[in-house]
Design a protein around this motif. Structure first.
Motif, short mmCIF file in Angstrom:
data_model
loop_
_atom_site.label_atom_id
_atom_site.label_comp_id
_atom_site.label_asym_id
_atom_site.label_seq_id
_atom_site.Cartn_x
_atom_site.Cartn_y
_atom_site.Cartn_z
N MET A 11 0.84 -1.19 0.00
CA MET A 11 0.00 0.00 0.00
C MET A 11 0.87 1.24 0.00
O MET A 11 1.90 1.30 0.68
N THR A 12 0.46 2.24 -0.77
CA THR A 12 1.15 3.52 -0.70
C THR A 12 0.74 4.24 0.58
O THR A 12 -0.25 3.86 1.24
N ALA A 13 1.48 5.30 0.92
CA ALA A 13 1.12 6.07 2.12
C ALA A 13 -0.28 6.65 1.99
O ALA A 13 -1.04 6.66 2.95
N LYS A 14 -0.62 7.10 0.78
CA LYS A 14 -1.96 7.65 0.56
C LYS A 14 -3.03 6.58 0.77
O LYS A 14 -4.03 6.82 1.45
N GLU A 15 -2.83 5.42 0.21
CA GLU A 15 -3.80 4.34 0.35
C GLU A 15 -3.94 3.92 1.80
O GLU A 15 -5.05 3.63 2.27
N TYR A 16 -2.82 3.88 2.50
CA TYR A 16 -2.85 3.51 3.92
C TYR A 16 -3.67 4.50 4.73
O TYR A 16 -4.53 4.12 5.53
N LEU A 17 -3.42 5.79 4.50
CA LEU A 17 -4.16 6.80 5.25
C LEU A 17 -5.65 6.78 4.89
O LEU A 17 -6.51 6.95 5.76
N MET A 18 -5.96 6.56 3.63
CA MET A 18 -7.36 6.46 3.22
C MET A 18 -8.05 5.32 3.94
O MET A 18 -9.21 5.43 4.36
N SER A 19 -7.33 4.20 4.11
CA SER A 19 -7.93 3.06 4.80
C SER A 19 -8.09 3.33 6.29
O SER A 19 -9.10 2.94 6.89
N ILE A 20 -7.11 4.00 6.88
CA ILE A 20 -7.20 4.33 8.31
C ILE A 20 -8.34 5.31 8.57
O ILE A 20 -9.11 5.18 9.54
N LEU A 21 -8.48 6.30 7.71
CA LEU A 21 -9.53 7.31 7.86
C LEU A 21 -10.89 6.79 7.38
O LEU A 21 -11.92 7.43 7.62
N LYS A 22 -10.88 5.66 6.68
CA LYS A 22 -12.10 5.07 6.12
C LYS A 22 -12.79 6.03 5.16
O LYS A 22 -14.00 6.23 5.20
N ILE A 23 -11.97 6.63 4.29
CA ILE A 23 -12.51 7.57 3.32
C ILE A 23 -13.21 6.82 2.20
O ILE A 23 -12.65 5.93 1.57
N GLU A 24 -14.44 7.19 1.96
CA GLU A 24 -15.19 6.64 0.84
C GLU A 24 -14.83 7.39 -0.43
O GLU A 24 -14.87 8.62 -0.47
N GLN A 25 -14.50 6.66 -1.48
CA GLN A 25 -14.15 7.29 -2.75
C GLN A 25 -15.41 7.62 -3.56
O GLN A 25 -16.49 7.07 -3.30
N PRO A 26 -15.28 8.52 -4.53
CA PRO A 26 -16.44 8.85 -5.37
C PRO A 26 -17.04 7.59 -6.01
O PRO A 26 -16.32 6.73 -6.50
N LYS A 27 -18.36 7.52 -5.98
CA LYS A 27 -19.07 6.39 -6.57
C LYS A 27 -19.56 6.83 -7.95
O LYS A 27 -20.54 7.56 -8.08
N LEU A 28 -18.84 6.34 -8.97
CA LEU A 28 -19.11 6.76 -10.34
C LEU A 28 -19.41 5.55 -11.21
O LEU A 28 -18.81 4.49 -11.03
N PRO A 29 -20.31 5.69 -12.18
CA PRO A 29 -20.57 4.58 -13.10
C PRO A 29 -19.38 4.31 -14.00
O PRO A 29 -18.54 5.20 -14.23
N ALA A 30 -19.30 3.10 -14.54
CA ALA A 30 -18.16 2.72 -15.38
C ALA A 30 -18.12 3.55 -16.67
O ALA A 30 -17.06 3.94 -17.13
N ASP A 31 -19.28 3.80 -17.24
CA ASP A 31 -19.35 4.56 -18.49
C ASP A 31 -20.03 5.90 -18.22
O ASP A 31 -21.17 5.95 -17.77
#
Length: 225
Positions: free
Chosen positions: A5-25
């Motif tokens: 995991m990158t530092a960014k990914e690790y912090l996102m997991s610790i903070l439990k940040i939800e990413q944007p929910k976007l359709p595939a197309d």
């Protein structure tokens, strides 16, 4: 930390940040050239390679939108609502998004110098590799927010309410953090020579040994070799 995991990914997991929910197309979306009206809403699409200029409107909503290489000029959109939005390589310098509501949004490689987010409510949001000197977050309410590798020189967090936020590898020199409770916030990876802080709000703040001299100076201590 998981070595994959990158530092960014690790912090996102610790903070439990939800990413944007976007359709595939997502289809291209072209904004009309006429002036936006209060409570206009825009849904599901990619807005790219354009200028959005001289717009003043309240409570405009953007939902499931990607802005890519868009320049915002002379923009005042107070109480804007951003949900599931990505800004990628956009210039939002000096835009006025005061009292915004922002949820599941990412700012990637953007210019946000002087951007006004005073009194904003910000949830599940990431600012990644952004130029955000003099960004204003006075009295904003931030929860599950990550600033990663951003320049935030002179940024104003005065009396912001913060919960589950992280600042990682950012430039914070002369940032204003007065009135911000810093307990549990790790500043050790960030660079600064001066900060505006209240001594009473430093309890529980995590700093590096090198930064100790800055904070000692704030409370009138002199370090002796």
């Amino acid at each position: 930390m998981n070595t994959f995991m990158t530092a960014k990914e690790y912090l996102m997991s610790i903070l439990k940040i939800e990413q944007p929910k976007l359709p595939a197309d997502m289809p291209p979306l072209v904004l009309k050239e006429e002036r936006m009206e209060p409570e206009d809403s825009f849904h599901t699409g990619i807005i790219s390679q354009c200028d959005i200029d001289n717009q003043r409107a309240y409570k405009v909503a953007f939902d499931k939108i990607i802005f890519r290489n868009v320049t915002f000029s002379r923009i005042s959109m107070k109480e804007i609502e951003l949900t599931d939005v990505i800004f990628e390589k956009c210039d939002l310098s000096n835009v006025d998004f005061g009292t915004a509501t922002i949820h599941r949004t990412e700012f990637r490689d953007c210019k946000i110098m002087g951007m006004n987010l005073s009194d904003a409510t910000i949830r599940n949001t990431g600012f990644y590799n952004c130029l955000g000197d003099y960004l204003t977050l006075r009295m904003a309410n931030l929860k599950q927010v990550l600033f990663h590798q951003c320049s935030l020189i002179g940024a104003d967090f005065y009396e912001a309410t913060v919960q589950k936020i992280a600042l990682e590898d950012c430039k914070l020199d002369q940032a204003q953090l007065s009135g911000v409770k810093l307990e549990g916030i790790d500043l050790s990876t960030n660079s600064f020579a001066r900060l505006g802080v209240n001594v009473e709000n430093l309890r529980g703040c995590i700093i590096s040994r090198e930064q100790a001299a800055v904070f000692a100076n704030l409370i009138g201590l002199q370090l002796k070799d």
